[in-house]
Design a protein around this motif. Structure first.
Motif, PDB file in Angstrom:
ATOM      1  N   PHE A  76      33.402  47.987  39.834  1.00  0.00           N
ATOM      2  CA  PHE A  76      32.276  48.476  38.833  1.00  0.00           C
ATOM      3  C   PHE A  76      30.760  48.006  38.665  1.00  0.00           C
ATOM      4  O   PHE A  76      29.975  48.469  38.315  1.00  0.00           O
ATOM      5  N   VAL A 438      37.636  48.642  38.293  1.00  0.00           N
ATOM      6  CA  VAL A 438      37.467  49.688  38.662  1.00  0.00           C
ATOM      7  C   VAL A 438      37.306  50.186  37.448  1.00  0.00           C
ATOM      8  O   VAL A 438      37.717  49.702  36.363  1.00  0.00           O
ATOM      9  N   LEU A 450      34.133  53.967  41.351  1.00  0.00           N
ATOM     10  CA  LEU A 450      33.828  52.508  42.105  1.00  0.00           C
ATOM     11  C   LEU A 450      32.015  52.345  43.027  1.00  0.00           C
ATOM     12  O   LEU A 450      31.964  52.987  43.607  1.00  0.00           O
TER      13      LEU A 450
END
Length: 478
Positions: A76, A438, A450
């Protein structure tokens, strides 16, 4: 029952790729003490991910370590912010050297770094986008872009796309189009939205519409020109004719790929058509590159380049500073001249340390070929994720370019209804348990985001896909 399910650890566990870094031992406050401080002294509207808060102690490149030293693959990137990697040694060295030389200098004086960085950043932009304003965040950059556009055009109306996110200042809150970020106060006047050209969830779209390695599973008969793009453009024209004053728009804002909105990509040529239409009226086109810029989309350094346009204003933040509070607005000399109608000043904009960070990020992206890596690893990741869409009914759509990727989860492919929150959260928890971080986004909070540091490897991408497959398998069988 829900709490019991959330605490269950699945039997199939993916193996983390190797990492030679041994994290430093954490000696600070306990998680309970941190939670108490957060409750008592931090903004109560800040949302914490996961059933048990994740407390991060250390980072290295694409890796994060919690208080106990457990390692996670960060897919992330601190909300699409860490571009070249956590705790990059070249940035640490450059910042230390600059702090030992000059930590702060107002831009009413000359100092070397602001001049060097503004020139280097302008060289990365096309055409006559050669004037740079330095600010501290993406919200502030977009706020300044609104002011620039209104001063230059001497008009007030501003338009953006539904489902967009452009910030959370009082003014950009009106520009943003998502009720999650709308406080129950009177919104700033003069802001309008047009239909979001989402070829997966919108009225029109199909499997020939996106500039992406992976297309939506909807069918279309498009050949030479995307018919969905034409229809969404007609909606834009209708919005102008019905709702915008006849004096016209001061600015049209668009992200190259919607970020918070769930990595939504627009049909081919849509942005180019809107760009052409607004330019004919003297409107300023603003490209929000806060998430898509700095090589993240792979094929281009800036996301707007994939649309074949040259904006009048470009806003940038997040990856520009690899997590350091740095942002910028780029525009032409002509547009910039409009802001001399009054004094404009920013105390921290162009700070020597922030400019040093920005310069170093540009160097690292080039030296480590991170734009090329985004293209190669991101394309591989997208193609592998598309296999999960073929295998699992919960995966409705896979989209994106480079390392700006979205996976939309649904109850079933036919209805496209968002997946139940409890299942989404369970999948999220499994990812964390197996060492994968994520994000989430989209209007319904059902899109996995992502957007990792651009230094991730193909092995990392395969690990992420394996973890997601494990998680999807469990929620499919629960």
């Amino acid at each position: 029952m829900v709490g019991q399910r959330l605490s269950t650890i699945v039997s199939t566990t993916a193996k983390l790729p190797k990492c030679d870094i041994v994290p430093k031992k954490y000696t600070g406050p306990s998680i309970n003490e941190l939670s108490k401080t957060r409750r008592e002294h931090l903004n109560p509207s800040i949302k914490t991910y996961y059933s048990k808060p994740l407390a991060i102690h250390q980072g290295h490149r694409q890796w994060l370590f919690d208080l106990e030293g457990k390692r996670y693959l960060d897919m992330f990137g601190g909300i699409c912010t860490v571009s070249v990697g956590h705790a990059h040694p070249k940035i640490s060295e450059a910042v230390t050297k600059q702090l030992n030389t000059l930590g702060h200098c107002s831009n009413v004086y000359y100092h070397e770094k602001i001049h060097e960085y503004s020139k280097r950043l302008a060289e990365k932009l096309p055409g006559d986008l050669n004037v740079i304003y330095f600010v501290n965040s993406g919200s502030e950059a977009n706020d300044l872009a609104i002011l620039l556009a209104r001063c230059y055009t001497e008009k007030n109306s501003v338009m953006s796309l539904k489902n967009c996110y452009h910030g959370m200042t009082y003014q950009t809150m009106a520009l943003t189009s998502n009720s999650c970020y709308k406080y129950p106060v009177t919104q700033n006047p003069g802001f309008y939205t047009t239909m979001n050209p989402d070829v997966y969830r919108g009225l029109w779209g199909g499997n020939n519409c996106r500039d992406s390695p992976v297309q939506t599973d909807r069918q279309c008969a498009c050949t030479d020109e995307c018919q969905a793009g034409i229809k969404y453009f007609e909606q834009f024209v209708s919005e102008l004719e019905c709702n915008v004053p006849r004096s016209g728009l001061a600015a049209f804002f668009a992200e190259s790929i919607q970020g918070v909105g769930g990595a939504v990509q627009f049909p081919k040529n849509y942005i180019r058509k809107v760009y052409g239409a607004v330019k004919e009226t003297g409107c300023v086109f603003v490209s929000d590159e806060v998430q898509a810029g700095f090589g993240r989309t792979g094929e281009h350094f800036w996301g707007f380049e994939s649309h074949g346009i040259k904006p009048d204003i470009v806003t940038m933040a997040k990856g520009i500073g690899n997590g350091f509070p740095l942002a910028a607005v780029a525009t032409t000399t002509e547009v910039a001249e409009a802001l001399t109608k009054a004094d404009h000043f920013n105390t921290f904009g162009g700070n020597p340390v922030s400019c040093t960070v920005g310069l170093t990020v540009l160097e690292i992206i080039e030296e480590e070929s991170l734009q090329l890596n985004s293209h190669r690893v991101g394309t591989h990741l997208l193609l592998e994720l598309s296999k999960l869409r073929d295998e699992f009914s919960y995966v409705g759509d896979v989209r994106g370019k480079g390392l700006m990727v979205g996976v939309e989860l649904v109850q079933d492919k036919g209805s496209r209804k968002p997946i139940e929150a409890v299942k989404f959260l369970r999948l999220w928890e499994i990812c964390r348990e197996q060492g994968l971080i994520v994000g989430k986004g989209g209007l319904y909070g059902n899109v996995l985001r992502l957007k990792p540091p651009m230094c991730i490897t193909q092995e990392d991408a395969d690990f992420a896909v394996e973890v997601l497959k494990n998680a999807l398998s469990e929620i499919s069988n629960s």
